[in-house]
Design a protein around this motif. Structure first.
Motif, PDB file in Angstrom:
ATOM      1  N   HIS A  80     -10.973  -3.206  -6.611  1.00 46.69           N
ATOM      2  CA  HIS A  80     -11.804  -3.196  -7.813  1.00 46.69           C
ATOM      3  C   HIS A  80     -10.969  -2.830  -9.029  1.00 46.69           C
ATOM      4  O   HIS A  80      -9.866  -2.311  -8.899  1.00 46.69           O
ATOM      5  N   SER A  81     -11.562  -3.102 -10.163  1.00 48.31           N
ATOM      6  CA  SER A  81     -10.900  -2.743 -11.409  1.00 48.31           C
ATOM      7  C   SER A  81     -10.649  -1.239 -11.434  1.00 48.31           C
ATOM      8  O   SER A  81     -11.534  -0.454 -11.097  1.00 48.31           O
ATOM      9  N   GLY A  82      -9.454  -0.860 -11.795  1.00 50.94           N
ATOM     10  CA  GLY A  82      -9.117   0.558 -11.872  1.00 50.94           C
ATOM     11  C   GLY A  82      -8.681   1.135 -10.552  1.00 50.94           C
ATOM     12  O   GLY A  82      -8.428   2.335 -10.448  1.00 50.94           O
ATOM     13  N   PHE A 115      -1.457   9.761 -13.830  1.00 50.75           N
ATOM     14  CA  PHE A 115      -1.417   9.631 -15.296  1.00 50.75           C
ATOM     15  C   PHE A 115      -2.071  10.851 -15.889  1.00 50.75           C
ATOM     16  O   PHE A 115      -3.211  11.168 -15.571  1.00 50.75           O
ATOM     17  N   HIS A 127      -8.239 -11.283  -7.944  1.00 48.16           N
ATOM     18  CA  HIS A 127      -9.639 -10.962  -7.675  1.00 48.16           C
ATOM     19  C   HIS A 127     -10.300 -12.074  -6.884  1.00 48.16           C
ATOM     20  O   HIS A 127     -11.456 -11.967  -6.519  1.00 48.16           O
TER      21      HIS A 127
HETATM   22  N1  ATP Z   1      -0.961   4.561 -18.962  1.00 44.21           N
HETATM   23  C1  ATP Z   1      -2.030   5.078 -18.386  1.00 44.21           C
HETATM   24  N2  ATP Z   1      -2.510   6.270 -18.789  1.00 44.21           N
HETATM   25  C2  ATP Z   1      -3.593   6.833 -18.207  1.00 44.21           C
HETATM   26  N3  ATP Z   1      -4.255   6.266 -17.228  1.00 44.21           N
HETATM   27  C3  ATP Z   1      -3.850   5.085 -16.771  1.00 44.21           C
HETATM   28  C4  ATP Z   1      -2.734   4.419 -17.312  1.00 44.21           C
HETATM   29  N4  ATP Z   1      -2.527   3.243 -16.688  1.00 44.21           N
HETATM   30  C5  ATP Z   1      -3.514   3.197 -15.752  1.00 44.21           C
HETATM   31  N5  ATP Z   1      -4.296   4.276 -15.805  1.00 44.21           N
HETATM   32  C6  ATP Z   1      -5.419   4.574 -14.929  1.00 44.21           C
HETATM   33  O1  ATP Z   1      -4.976   4.402 -13.601  1.00 44.21           O
HETATM   34  C7  ATP Z   1      -5.970   3.780 -12.836  1.00 44.21           C
HETATM   35  C8  ATP Z   1      -5.425   2.514 -12.220  1.00 44.21           C
HETATM   36  O2  ATP Z   1      -5.164   1.584 -13.218  1.00 44.21           O
HETATM   37  P1  ATP Z   1      -4.650   0.106 -12.920  1.00 44.21           P
HETATM   38  O3  ATP Z   1      -4.291  -0.505 -14.225  1.00 44.21           O
HETATM   39  O4  ATP Z   1      -3.563   0.210 -11.921  1.00 44.21           O
HETATM   40  O5  ATP Z   1      -5.925  -0.572 -12.309  1.00 44.21           O
HETATM   41  P2  ATP Z   1      -6.086  -2.074 -11.800  1.00 44.21           P
HETATM   42  O6  ATP Z   1      -6.372  -1.968 -10.367  1.00 44.21           O
HETATM   43  O7  ATP Z   1      -4.927  -2.874 -12.189  1.00 44.21           O
HETATM   44  O8  ATP Z   1      -7.369  -2.517 -12.592  1.00 44.21           O
HETATM   45  P3  ATP Z   1      -7.737  -3.979 -13.184  1.00 44.21           P
HETATM   46  O9  ATP Z   1      -8.202  -4.781 -12.057  1.00 44.21           O
HETATM   47  O10 ATP Z   1      -8.838  -3.696 -14.148  1.00 44.21           O
HETATM   48  O11 ATP Z   1      -6.523  -4.511 -13.821  1.00 44.21           O
HETATM   49  C9  ATP Z   1      -7.129   3.499 -13.774  1.00 44.21           C
HETATM   50  O12 ATP Z   1      -8.088   4.519 -13.584  1.00 44.21           O
HETATM   51  C10 ATP Z   1      -6.534   3.596 -15.126  1.00 44.21           C
HETATM   52  O13 ATP Z   1      -7.489   4.071 -16.030  1.00 44.21           O
END
Ligand code: ATP
Ligand code: MG
Lengths: 455, 238
Positions: free
Chosen positions: B39-41, B11, B199
């Protein structure tokens, strides 16, 4: 699909009723302004006699002095020859046997002395014309008809009167053979017209083009026999001046309309040659110093040369359409904001399998429906606006006239016919598409995942 | 079923580049139930979005049922989402002003399915999730668990090959979560492949496999069971 999109659109419109109403009203006001301006425009821009477009021709000759236009004259279309002819030139045109029909004429005003004591003497506009007038312009008769060509040269005391005059003097009955006193002389009625309102009154545009035809028509020689003075005269030489009645025939002054009916384009070419040759001959005699500029033009060109539609009317349409565009641009922002606020749902639909086109179409349908509702409201507004316009402007002076045709004429400027209603529908759809295409495209283009996350 | 090799997803914003997926390789067999944790992110949602053709990827290859999806047009991707994939989200994502019946109808509608067939499928799906009596309700008139069941009905009514569920129980209490999990497991038992982000370690252990993502990469894979027909294959960077 359309039904489905429509259902979704109505639901979406109901979701933000205030916002939707605001946008619809904005569109409605824009459409109303455009419809009002276009109605008035189309009333002025119509063709009064389309079926004779390639037959009827107005005749003009450039009889003006050399040099720049005299001060104070409007410069617009100074290249056009004057729209009327002098006596000598009009007669020369009339002498040609190339045209099938030929009319030389002018407008005058004469006093009518009614026989009935309860009606006071009154002035009526009178057309002094050669015999072909009625056949040439397809004038409808209720009773009788016109006069033979011979009556033009002998000043036969015959008259054709309008429906209005016949109603007023004779209560509408068949008055053929009865007499009226016109300009102090007795005329025998040989014809009564039916309702007739060429719009614009193309055959003589000196009064601006939108006036009723005359109420009495008499043979051409009455110009001398009755000393019927023309209502408008313009002299093209600085030295020319009308000092007495005879000056009309001797000075370089213009007061006659000349029209011809030609069989085909070959006849037109021959007639053009005839007029050009006449003018060349006049040049040899020291008249008409300007280059050859004799225009023998059909009704459309004639109306155009005379600027019958008018710069104001054109300007109003441009301003109104520009206003509509501003209204549309205004709504584009609102629509975009609205669509974006519902973007997660669009994203969800994309995830569920909607294509970009599905999304674009669904959103566009919503705006087109809004346009149509706005258009309907706009039509109601424009009906109101046109009535107001009629009351404030076009109905002026109606109280002082007992001629019902005046009201018809006044109403014609603010009358919306079927084609205008159709135009309103087209305009509404177009407005909807114009306002919605960009927001709909934006929503369709956003990647589906971006909205899903925001939910 | 799903075959990802060396997938990368970056991204880019004005300030930063986020590598949401790096050298991500995973093979999912038909009928498998895979739990995704991290984990988140860490990139779980990004992985599901790429798998569900909601998001394009930057590098690597992805075959869905043997088809290379990187060359597909947007319309073809829409059609595959519509016919082969069912989505379930943490926030239910029902359309608020449509009743439950119409919500379930949405994907079938985009498939241009005849009305009679649609009706049959919608009632069957709602029956399956136990919401037959709530068809005319709006989403706001249902509990969270009921809403999620409606969303499941929407996901299964088109008989997809794979269901992608992003924290389907994230907004629900334990009892409701249990109901949803049982429902998903029974759907999986019918042969539908399921990828579920969660989770909740207990729920994850009820899948055939648990794929743990750290920082856009597969960190560990735990095997808890196998699909009757095929055996779970290992990812690349275990
Ligand atoms: N549209 C976007 N633009 C920029 N960065 C993004 C975008 N979508 C996701 N990210 C980044 O990509 C990474 C992965 O995001 P993702 O949403 O896949 O995490 P996740 O594992 O689903 O987290 P969560 O458990 O909080 O849902 C994160 O660092 C997020 O900030
Ligand atoms: Mg996530």
């Amino acid at each position: 699909m359309l039904l489905h999109d429509t259902r979704l659109a109505l639901r979406s419109l109901k979701r933000n009723p205030i916002l939707s109403l605001l946008m619809i009203v904005t569109i409605a006001v824009g459409i109303a302004a455009s419809m009002i301006a276009m109605t008035v425009y189309s009333a002025r821009a119509g063709h009064p006699i389309p079926w004779k477009e390639d037959k009827l021709f107005a005749v003009t000759m450039d009889t003006r002095d050399e040099g720049p236009p005299p001060p104070g004259l409007p410069l617009r279309n100074y290249e056009y020859p004057p729209f009327t002819l002098g006596y000598q030139d009009a007669m020369a045109v009339y002498r040609s046997d190339i045209p099938r029909r030929s009319v030389v004429m002018y407008r005058t005003g004469q006093l009518v002395m009614p026989e009935r004591a309860n009606i006071k003497p009154f002035y009526v506009p009178v057309r002094v014309t050669t015999a072909d007038f009625f056949a040439m312009f397809d004038v409808p008769f209720r009773y009788g008809g016109g006069w033979p060509r011979a009556a033009d040269t002998t000043a036969e005391p015959v008259v054709v009167i309008s429906k209005y005059l016949n109603d007023k003097l004779f209560g509408g009955v068949n008055s053929l053979g009865r007499e009226i006193t016109l300009g102090g002389r007795q005329f025998k009625i040989i014809g009564v017209l039916d309702a007739w309102m060429p719009h614009p009154r193309f055959y003589d545009l000196s009064g601006g083009g939108f006036d009723l035809p005359e109420d009495a028509f008499v043979p051409f020689e009455w110009v001398r026999a009755g000393k019927m003075f023309p209502q408008s005269i313009s002299c093209v030489r600085r030295t020319s001046r009308v000092v007495n009645f005879e000056s009309l025939f001797t000075e370089e002054c213009l007061w006659l309309q000349s029209w011809v009916e030609l069989a085909d384009s070959a006849a037109h070419a021959r007639f053009q040659d005839y007029v050009d040759n006449y003018v060349r001959d006049q040049k040899q005699r020291g008249r008409m110093p300007r280059p050859l500029n004799n225009r023998i033009v059909n009704v459309s060109t004639w109306l155009d040369m005379n600027n019958v539609v008018g710069d104001d009317t054109r300007m109003q349409v441009i301003v109104a359409v520009a206003f509509l565009v501003v209204c549309v641009l205004n709504t584009v922002g609102l629509i975009l904001a609205k669509f974006l606020s519902a973007a997660p749902i669009a994203g969800l639909r994309r995830a569920l399998g909607a294509t970009r086109l599905d999304i674009v179409r669904q959103h566009l349908t919503e705006v087109v429906i809004m346009g149509l509702i706005g258009g309907a409201l706009g039509l109601i507004l424009s009906f109101g606006g046109l009535r107001l316009l009629h009351a404030l402007i076009f109905s002026r002076g109606l109280e002082t006239s007992d001629n019902p045709a005046r009201l018809t004429l006044a109403q014609s400027f603010t009358h919306m016919d079927f084609s205008m209603l159709l135009l309103a529908v087209v305009l509404s759809v177009l407005t909807g598409i114009l306002a919605g295409i960009y927001p709909a495209w934006r929503i369709g283009r956003l990647a589906p995942a971006t909205f899903l996350k925001t939910q | 079923m799903i075959e990802m090799n060396n997938i990368s997803k970056v991204f880019r914003t004005d300030v930063v580049e986020t590598h949401a997926l790096r050298a991500f390789s995973l093979r999912v067999e038909p009928g498998e139930f895979v739990a995704i944790t991290g984990h988140s992110g860490s990139g779980k949602t990004t992985f599901l979005n790429v798998a569900g053709l909601l998001e394009e990827f930057d590098g690597g290859t992805y075959h869905l049922e043997g088809q290379d999806v990187s060359r597909l047009s947007d319309n073809e991707r829409s059609r595959i989402r519509n016919e082969k994939i069912g989505f379930i989200f943490q926030g239910f994502n029902l359309i608020p002003d449509l009743n439950i019946y119409d919500n379930v109808d949405a994907p079938l509608h985009y498939r241009r399915m005849p009305a009679a067939e649609r009706h049959k499928r919608i009632t069957a799906a709602l029956e399956r999730v136990g919401l037959s009596s709530r068809m005319k309700h709006l989403p706001s008139q249902l509990s969270g668990g009921q809403q999620q069941r409606a969303a499941i009905a929407r996901a299964i009514c088109g008989s997809p090959r794979v269901i992608l569920a992003d924290e389907p129980t994230g907004n629900l209490d334990t009892t409701m979560s249990e109901q949803i999990m049982e429902l998903l497991q029974s759907i999986n038992a019918g042969g539908t492949t399921i990828l579920m982000v969660t989770h909740n370690p207990e729920l994850a252990q009820r899948a055939h496999r648990q794929v743990h993502i750290v920082d856009g990469r597969i960190d560990q894979i735990h095997h808890f069971g196998t699909v009757q027909r095929a055996s779970a294959a290992a990812g690349a960077s275990a």
